[in-house]
Every structure is written in C-alpha cells, then in structure tokens.
Design an enzyme around this catalytic site. Structure first.
Site, short mmCIF file in Angstrom:
data_model
loop_
_atom_site.label_atom_id
_atom_site.label_comp_id
_atom_site.label_asym_id
_atom_site.label_seq_id
_atom_site.Cartn_x
_atom_site.Cartn_y
_atom_site.Cartn_z
N ASP A 96 0.80 -1.22 0.00
CA ASP A 96 0.00 0.00 0.00
C ASP A 96 0.83 1.27 0.00
O ASP A 96 0.45 2.28 -0.58
CB ASP A 96 -0.94 0.03 1.20
CG ASP A 96 -0.21 0.30 2.51
OD1 ASP A 96 0.72 -0.47 2.83
OD2 ASP A 96 -0.54 1.27 3.21
N ASP A 118 5.70 0.37 3.32
CA ASP A 118 6.01 -0.86 4.03
C ASP A 118 5.82 -2.06 3.11
O ASP A 118 5.62 -1.90 1.90
CB ASP A 118 5.14 -0.98 5.30
CG ASP A 118 3.66 -0.85 4.99
OD1 ASP A 118 3.28 -1.00 3.82
OD2 ASP A 118 2.88 -0.58 5.93
N TYR A 141 -5.48 0.80 9.16
CA TYR A 141 -6.62 1.11 8.30
C TYR A 141 -7.91 0.77 9.04
O TYR A 141 -8.56 -0.23 8.77
CB TYR A 141 -6.52 0.35 6.97
CG TYR A 141 -5.51 0.93 6.04
CD1 TYR A 141 -5.79 2.09 5.30
CD2 TYR A 141 -4.25 0.36 5.88
CE1 TYR A 141 -4.85 2.65 4.45
CE2 TYR A 141 -3.31 0.91 5.03
CZ TYR A 141 -3.62 2.05 4.32
OH TYR A 141 -2.69 2.61 3.47
N GLU A 199 5.72 9.83 3.19
CA GLU A 199 5.29 8.49 2.77
C GLU A 199 4.28 8.57 1.63
O GLU A 199 3.31 9.33 1.71
CB GLU A 199 4.68 7.72 3.93
CG GLU A 199 4.38 6.26 3.57
CD GLU A 199 4.05 5.41 4.76
OE1 GLU A 199 4.21 4.17 4.66
OE2 GLU A 199 3.63 5.94 5.80
#
Length: 503
Positions: free
Chosen positions: A82, A85, A230, A481
């Site tokens: 995603d 990571d 999430y 990120e």
C-alpha cells in the site's frame, strides 16, 4: 505505512480549493502533465508484489512475496504494497483498483490519447488477478498478508524481507463488510474497464463482484484486523452503497437499483477517501438521475452538497486551506484529499456539462463553465475575501506551484522529494543471499540523511503540513510516505489535464 488519526467531526468538514487542480492548464504553466501521468503510473508499478513481468519499468525492483499465502495453503502471490512498508492490506488495495478502474472508464479517450490506457489496464489487472486468488470460494476472502507490527520493526526491501507473512481473512464467522464491499466494487468497476477488450475476464470479475456483494450484505460486521493502520471510522454503509452503485452501473439490474433506493444510506459529506465513499457514489448516481431515474434525486442533492461545501463563493462552504492554497484535512497521506477531491470535481463537472445542468447552492447557481473559470480567478476575492495566493490549482500545487517552490512528486519538476519514506526505495540492492539485521536496518538505511539510492519515480508523498511546511526526511512519514491511492486518484485528472490545450 503511517498511522492515520482522525476525528469524527472532521468527516463532515468541507474542503475547498482542490478542485482548482482538476481543470485546464493555467496560462504560462510549464508543467508537463503527460509526464506526470506516466510517472504516476510508474509509481504504482513500484508497489507491485509477486513475480514481476518482463516489461517491468522499475529497474531496482525485483520479485517479492513469492511464498505469500503458504501458511494458509493458498496462493496469495501478487497484489500491491500500500505504501512504504511491505504489507498487503485488502481495503486500500481494493480502493486503489476501484479508482483506477473509474478513471479507465470515465477518461478512456484521454488515457488512450496520452498513450497510457494499456498501462492503466495493466495496473488494474495486477490488482484484480490478486483478488481472484484472494476470493477462492463463497464467503471467504483473504484480506491481508504480512504482520504490520513485525514489518514496522524492520527496514528492508520487500525482496529481502524475512518478517512473518501472516494471513488474515474474513468469512461467515468473522465478517468484514467494508473490505468485502470495496473488493466487490473493485471487481465490478474493473469488469466495465475490461468489457471492451476481454469479455471473458470481465464476466469473471462481475460474477465474483456479485457474490462478494451478497457476502458483504448478508454477513454485516466491521473487520478491525487492519487497525490501527486502516481502521474504518466511517462504518460500512458507504461501502455497501459504493458497491451497489458499481454493480448497477455494470449490470443495470433492477435489484441493485432497488437496493440503492430502499436499503442504502446516503449522506451529505465533503470528503472522499479510502474510508469514506458517499460523495463518489452519489456523483455516479447523479448521472443516472440526469438520464431519467428521478428516484435518485436525494443522491443527486447530496452530490451537489459536496460541491457546495467546497466552492468558496458558495454560501455553504466550510474549509481549511493552507496559507499557500492546499486543502489540509489531517496529517498522514493528506495528498489523497487533494487528488481525491480533484477527481470528484473533474468527473462531476463533465457530467453536469454533458446534461447542461447547474448546481444550486442556496441563493447561488453554478454551472460547469463557472467551475472551470473559477480555477483561473487568481486574485479575485471570494465570498470570504481569501487572498489570491489561496486560489491555486491544486494539482499545480502538488507539482510545484506552492510556497516551497518544489514538487511533491518524486522525480518530477523542481526540487522533488529524495527521501521518500519507503523501504524499497531507501535500501540499496543487496548481494544475493544477504541476511539483514532488523535492528541495524534502521541505522544503515532509515536514519541516513542522504537521498534514497533508488528513485521512487512518480510517487506523490504525504505533502506539507497545514502551514505549507515540508521536511524531506524519510523518518517524517506524515510528509514523505507515498500511498497507492493518492496516485490512483490522480490518474483521471492528469489525463484530462494532459489533453487540454493551454488556456
């Protein structure tokens, strides 16, 4: 990925200027939107897990996660990481694919003219091929691969990861309505995107989408296994509406229209994100309303409300925009709200123009031309006399027209980020057979002040804070990120911009 902290009140806050980035090029603009479009797609290719294809355009990436699913005796190789990571989360991955498919459908001609339609379809199929594996039988969906806690304790490339590849699933006993419904939406929308080029594959996706929707609707319950990364704070009703909307668009079957009319909830909101999809579904349903389905008027009114909430000269606007002109909802992937709102304004503007419609906000009316022209009103006061610097194109803001004078897309424009918070980009290729100490990985690669050894081309990073301040440090994940859905939401807007002549 960075942890997203939200307050429930923020969900109903309306946001403004982003729509300025959805429309044409500003006079004198020197941004190459076609280049940005191409690079935005290349970033998605950098996020691929599994056995990479021969035409891989990211030379520093290699095969990874080739044993994914082994602990459950299922093949879960493939899909997308995603963000920065090495975990595969089902909810944001499905949202990424749904929004990519939406752009492929709505901006097919623009993407084709830009030479990127095949690449978009490839990006969609990389996700849907994985979902077909992840849904091997009725009422069983694998929704996550990887242990996020262990993963966040090790800073290594996915090609070298040795952290547990834990598998999570939803089933009859452990429902997950949000993820099942979003995956249904991804497959339904993708079936439309592939209908003209691979009907067999499109039918397969649609059949799976129907079954997943039935699973989501009949076994209601929130899956919190992806928390705290999430967590679905908005609940699952928006995903059920979203999935039913895409199934109706894909099938035109009365059962889905009846479901939308009789069983779903609608809401007046001003945010569109991986967690909150009401506004997007309502905009799609508005097109059916204009085509004659007058029973959908309430959804059309809520779509209008989303627009009215964002227009600065609407009597209903309520916004926070940075001094330099960017909307800012919350730290952590804030650029998703920029690209997401741009996408919705772009699509709805085109729908309104097609049906010669206007939006009524209290005592004011706005037509599509007003929306387009408004993006050019730099220096014109709004109803709240906001300074002209607020009135910037939002996509231009991300590409370099901002107080920092820098691009927030890696590898594009002036002074782009070089320290994206991303394992694969920040760790150099290691000799074959190398073992990595997780503790030392942060010393070797995370804490370094140098530029990443691998350019994460096309990634929109999290972006500046609410005061337009930005620090290009990989340890500041809220700013540096990237996430797949930030880029997927940019594809349609960038393709539209790329095909428009200079103003």
């Amino acid at each position: 990925m960075g942890m997203f902290v939200r307050s429930s009140a923020a969900i109903v806050v309306a946001w403004l200027t982003l729509f300025e980035g959805f429309l044409g090029l500003a006079k004198g603009s020197d941004f190459n939107y076609k280049e940005a479009l191409t690079k935005s797609l290349i970033f998605l290719e950098a996020q691929r897990s599994g056995k990479l294809p021969a035409n891989n355009r990211v030379p520093w990436r290699g095969d990874s996660g080739l044993q994914d699913g082994k602990e459950e005796n299922v093949d879960l190789v493939g899909g997308y990481y995603d963000a920065g990571d090495n975990v595969k989360y089902g909810l944001p991955m499905a949202f990424t694919v749904t929004t990519l498919a939406w752009s492929a459908i709505f901006y097919e001609s623009e993407l084709k003219a830009a030479g990127e339609l095949d690449n978009v379809r490839d990006a969609i199929k990389w996700g849907t091929d994985y979902f077909l594996k992840a849904y091997p039988k009725k009422n069983l969906l694998y929704v996550q691969v990887g242990d996020p806690v262990q993963d966040h304790m090790c800073w290594v490339r996915p090609e070298n990861m040795e952290t547990p590849r834990t598998v999570l699933k939803i089933d009859d006993k452990n429902p997950g309505t949000e993820i099942a419904a979003e995956t249904s939406a991804a497959m339904a929308s993708s079936s439309i995107a592939f209908r003209g080029v691979n009907r067999t594959y499109a039918r397969r996706l649609l059949n799976k989408a129907k079954l997943l929707f039935d699973f989501a609707n009949s076994r209601k319950g929130t899956f919190d296994g992806e928390c705290p990364f999430y967590c679905s704070f908005s609940g699952y009703n928006d995903e059920l509406l979203w999935a039913a909307t895409w199934l109706y668009k894909a099938t035109r079957k009365p059962r889905y229209l009846n479901y939308i009319q009789e069983e779903t909830m609608s809401a007046s909101v001003a945010e569109f994100s991986w967690d909150l999809k009401y506004a997007a579904a309502e905009i799609i349903l508005s097109q059916f309303y204009f085509e004659g389905e007058k029973s959908l008027e309430a959804f059309k009114n809520n779509a209008d409300s989303f627009i009215c909430s964002n227009l600065p000269d609407s009597p209903y606007h309520q916004i926070y925009i940075t001094p330099g002109g960017m909307i800012h909802l919350r730290d952590g992937a804030n650029t998703q709200y920029v690209t997401g709102t741009a996408h919705l304004f772009s699509v709805y503007s085109d729908i309104l123009a097609r049906f010669n419609q206007k939006i009524v906000c209290g005592d004011k009316q706005f037509d599509p031309d007003h929306l387009m022209a408004f993006a050019k009103q730099q220096g014109s006061p709004t109803s709240r006399s906001m300074p002209s610097k607020v009135m910037r194109f939002m996509m231009d803001y991300l590409l370099g027209k901002n107080p920092e004078g820098r691009s927030y897309m890696v590898g594009f424009g002036n002074n782009p980020p070089t320290q994206a918070h991303h394992r694969g980009a920040s760790v150099p290729k290691l000799p074959e057979g190398s073992t990595v100490s997780c503790a030392m990985s942060f010393v070797y690669w995370f804490n370094r002040r140098d530029a990443n050894p691998n350019e994460l081309t096309g990634a929109f990073v999290g972006g500046p804070d609410r005061n337009d301040n930005f620090d290009d440090h990989r340890w500041d994940s809220s700013k540096t990120e990237p996430c797949t859905y930030v880029n997927s939401l940019s594809i349609g807007v960038l393709s539209k911009l790329a095909m428009q002549p200079l103003a």
